[in-house]
Every structure is written in structure tokens, then in C-alpha cells.
Design an enzyme around this catalytic site. Structure first.
Site, PDB file in Angstrom:
ATOM      1  N   ASP A 112      67.502  59.328  41.353  1.00 18.83           N
ATOM      2  CA  ASP A 112      67.553  58.228  42.314  1.00 18.83           C
ATOM      3  C   ASP A 112      67.929  56.896  41.664  1.00 18.83           C
ATOM      4  O   ASP A 112      67.313  56.456  40.691  1.00 18.83           O
ATOM      5  CB  ASP A 112      66.200  58.065  43.024  1.00 18.83           C
ATOM      6  CG  ASP A 112      65.956  59.158  44.052  1.00 18.83           C
ATOM      7  OD1 ASP A 112      66.930  59.716  44.577  1.00 18.83           O
ATOM      8  OD2 ASP A 112      64.766  59.446  44.330  1.00 18.83           O
ATOM      9  N   ARG A 280      61.197  58.474  52.342  1.00 23.01           N
ATOM     10  CA  ARG A 280      60.936  58.344  50.909  1.00 23.01           C
ATOM     11  C   ARG A 280      60.471  56.943  50.554  1.00 23.01           C
ATOM     12  O   ARG A 280      60.974  55.959  51.087  1.00 23.01           O
ATOM     13  CB  ARG A 280      62.223  58.662  50.141  1.00 23.01           C
ATOM     14  CG  ARG A 280      62.079  58.736  48.633  1.00 23.01           C
ATOM     15  CD  ARG A 280      63.445  58.868  47.977  1.00 23.01           C
ATOM     16  NE  ARG A 280      64.121  57.566  47.867  1.00 23.01           N
ATOM     17  CZ  ARG A 280      65.411  57.422  47.586  1.00 23.01           C
ATOM     18  NH1 ARG A 280      66.186  58.479  47.436  1.00 23.01           N
ATOM     19  NH2 ARG A 280      65.927  56.213  47.475  1.00 23.01           N
TER      20      ARG A 280
END
Length: 311
Positions: A112, A280
Site C-alpha cells: 500500500d 480499509r
């Protein structure tokens, strides 16, 4: 490390206070009997952190009690939540929603936000709506991948630095035209970010070395794009070989937490028009350090680099 640990690096800690079952041989542990909440005691949070460093990704079933607010409150117990720099937060200050009906797919191997120098240390993902079949996520152990590289490749990786950018070739993974995905990508690259990282980073908590690559990779410093791509594929293939991975079959209410400094992940896009929604929260990270003592550095945008340098 004992011979047993070397052969089975994902072995749960028998002295740990949590009930954890290994999901795969080299990565992934399912934590059983724990209700995730924002008021978990410090001892439990410490145990979760230690388990995360050991297993790289932790899975939790039956967490449907978590709503958006509670999700963020629990995340804040693990560290400082941070917003995505270009994608707008939804349903809360720090929640990023990935909705398959609105371009929210992540079917590339990535860590990420590595286009940021201080990319997140961890991510906490909650399943909101899951297809009847398909939509699994796969994680890969980038530390184990480095440890198992042939020595000449290890030595080469130790010397390399790479540029990562959010403006990557997302269309390479599209099987057909998708206006929603195109629009999502346009927002994603509304500001272009680039960071230069060591290819081998040291984990600040464990000291482990791991390979830092993934789909935000753009080019190795000092190499042409063609040479960069060929060498990238060599290292990337070691990260994502099946022995280094774990695959999770989601149910509504499941939660996954992963160490973003030692893993890559891939959301499998095999569910057609079925609806898939996950949310998320990411936790702030440190600036990676290479084994040569050199840190990552932000290249673009200039104002982001200046703000980071002032901290």
C-alpha cells in the site's frame, strides 16, 4: 532459529497469549476467540503486534459488530490512522472504501502507497459486502522472499534503489473497458507522487530484510526502463511464488490486518458483476532504511517533500 522454525517459519508462538492457527506455511495466522474493539487492553494490543510481525497478516472471523466508527477506533489502538493522499475518505475520517461497482478493485500485486516515502506500516481491512463466490485476497511474504533469494540476487538487491509512483499502468490488468475504473484511476493520479526507496528495507521492529517492490514500481535508479522491467520481474517472481503466499476466502464481517512493511497483496477480480465492498484504515509508517544506512526520499510533489522534510 531452530530447524523446525526454518522449515515452518509461520509456526505460531506456543508461549503467546492468543489462540492463533497458521493458515499457510510461510505467512498468515487466524486469530480465534478475540472480539476487536477500540478499548482492547494494552497487553492484547501488544500481543497482536507481536503476532503480526511473526505471521505478517492476521485474520479474524465474525467481527460483524464492527461498524465504521468502531473500525477506526480499533485501528487507532495500533497506531496513527492516516488518510489516502488522493482518494477521498468515505464513511469516516480515515476509511477508504473499495467498491467494485465504482472502480474499487486492486488486482495487482502491491504494497500500500509505496509512492510515499513514509508509506503505511499496516492496514486493517473489513469485509462489508462479499460475492457468493470469488473475491479472495492473496498476501505474499516479502521478507521470506528475500531470505530465500539465491545469494547473488541478494547481493544485487542490496545495492539497488527504485522509484515508485502512483501513476502506474493500471490498464495492463483490465480485461475490458471499464468507465468506473478509469474514473477511479483519474482521481487516484490527480496528484502524481514519486518516492525513491531501497529495494531491500530493514524492518524497524524486527530487523528483518524484505524486498520492497510491487505494482507502484516504476524504475530502478540508474537503469533504463527496459532493463528495469526485466530485472523487476525476476525479483517480483520470487516474492509472489505460491510457497510465499496465503489466500483468504472472505466472509462478511471478516477483518484482515497486515504488516505493510513486509508484504504485498492482490485482490482477485474473478467475481464478474457481483458486488464486493471492503473498507480499509491504514496506519502511519516510518521512512524506510536500506542496509547501507540510506533512507528513502520523496521526489514528487515538491510541496509534499518539503512538508515531510520539515517534520
Amino acid at each position: 532459529m531452530t530447524d523446525v522454525d526454518a522449515a515452518y517459519p509461520n509456526l505460531p508462538d506456543p508461549a503467546g497469549p492468543l489462540d492463533i492457527v497458521a493458515v499457510a506455511g510461510r505467512i498468515g495466522g487466524e486469530v480465534r476467540g478475540l472480539r476487536l474493539e477500540g478499548d482492547l487492553d494494552d497487553a492484547t494490543i501488544l500481543a497482536l503486534r507481536r503476532a503480526l510481525f511473526r505471521h505478517k497478516v492476521l485474520f479474524f472471523r465474525e467481527q460483524s459488530h464492527l461498524d465504521d466508527e468502531a473500525h477506526q477506533a480499533f485501528a487507532a489502538r495500533l497506531g496513527k490512522p492516516v488518510r489516502h493522499p488522493t482518494a477521498p475518505a468515505q464513511h469516516g475520517d480515515f476509511l477508504l472504501e473499495l467498491d467494485s461497482h465504482h472502480g474499487g478493485k486492486a488486482n495487482t500485486w502491491h504494497t500500500d502507497m509505496t509512492f510515499l516515502t513514509n508509506y503505511p506500516s499496516a492496514s486493517i481491512l473489513r469485509a462489508v459486502s462479499i460475492p457468493e463466490a470469488g473475491g479472495d485476497t492473496v498476501w505474499a511474504n516479502a521478507a521470506e522472499a528475500y531470505a530465500r533469494l539465491p545469494q547473488p540476487l541478494q547481493q544485487l538487491a542490496d545495492t539497488l534503489r527504485a522509484i515508485h509512483s502512483n501513476d502506474y499502468d493500471y490498464a495492463a490488468n483490465q480485461t475490458e473497458a471499464d468507465e468506473e475504473t478509469d474514473a477511479y484511476h483519474a482521481t487516484f493520479v490527480s496528484t502524481v507522487y514519486e518516492a525513491e526507496h531501497p529495494v531491500v528495507r530493514l524492518h524497524p521492529e524486527t530487523g528483518e530484510r524484505s524486498l520492497l517492490l510491487g505494482s507502484f514500481f516504476k524504475q530502478f535508479v540508474g537503469m533504463s526502463s527496459g532493463d528495469s522491467r526485466r530485472l523487476f520481474e525476476t525479483f517480483q517472481s520470487h516474492i509472489t511464488r505460491l510457497e510465499n503466499t496465503v489466500r483468504w476466502h472472505w466472509r462478511k464481517g471478516d477483518v484482515a490486518i497486515w504488516d505493510n512493511r513486509a508484504t504485498q497483496h492482490y485482490a482477485i477480480d474473478d467475481y464478474g458483476t457481483q458486488h464486493r465492498v471492503v473498507r480499509r484504515v491504514t496506519i502511519s509508517g516510518d521512512i524506510p532504511l536500506g542496509i547501507d544506512g540510506q533512507k528513502s526520499r520523496q521526489l514528487k510533489p515538491v510541496e509534499f517533500y518539503s512538508a515531510l522534510a520539515a517534520e
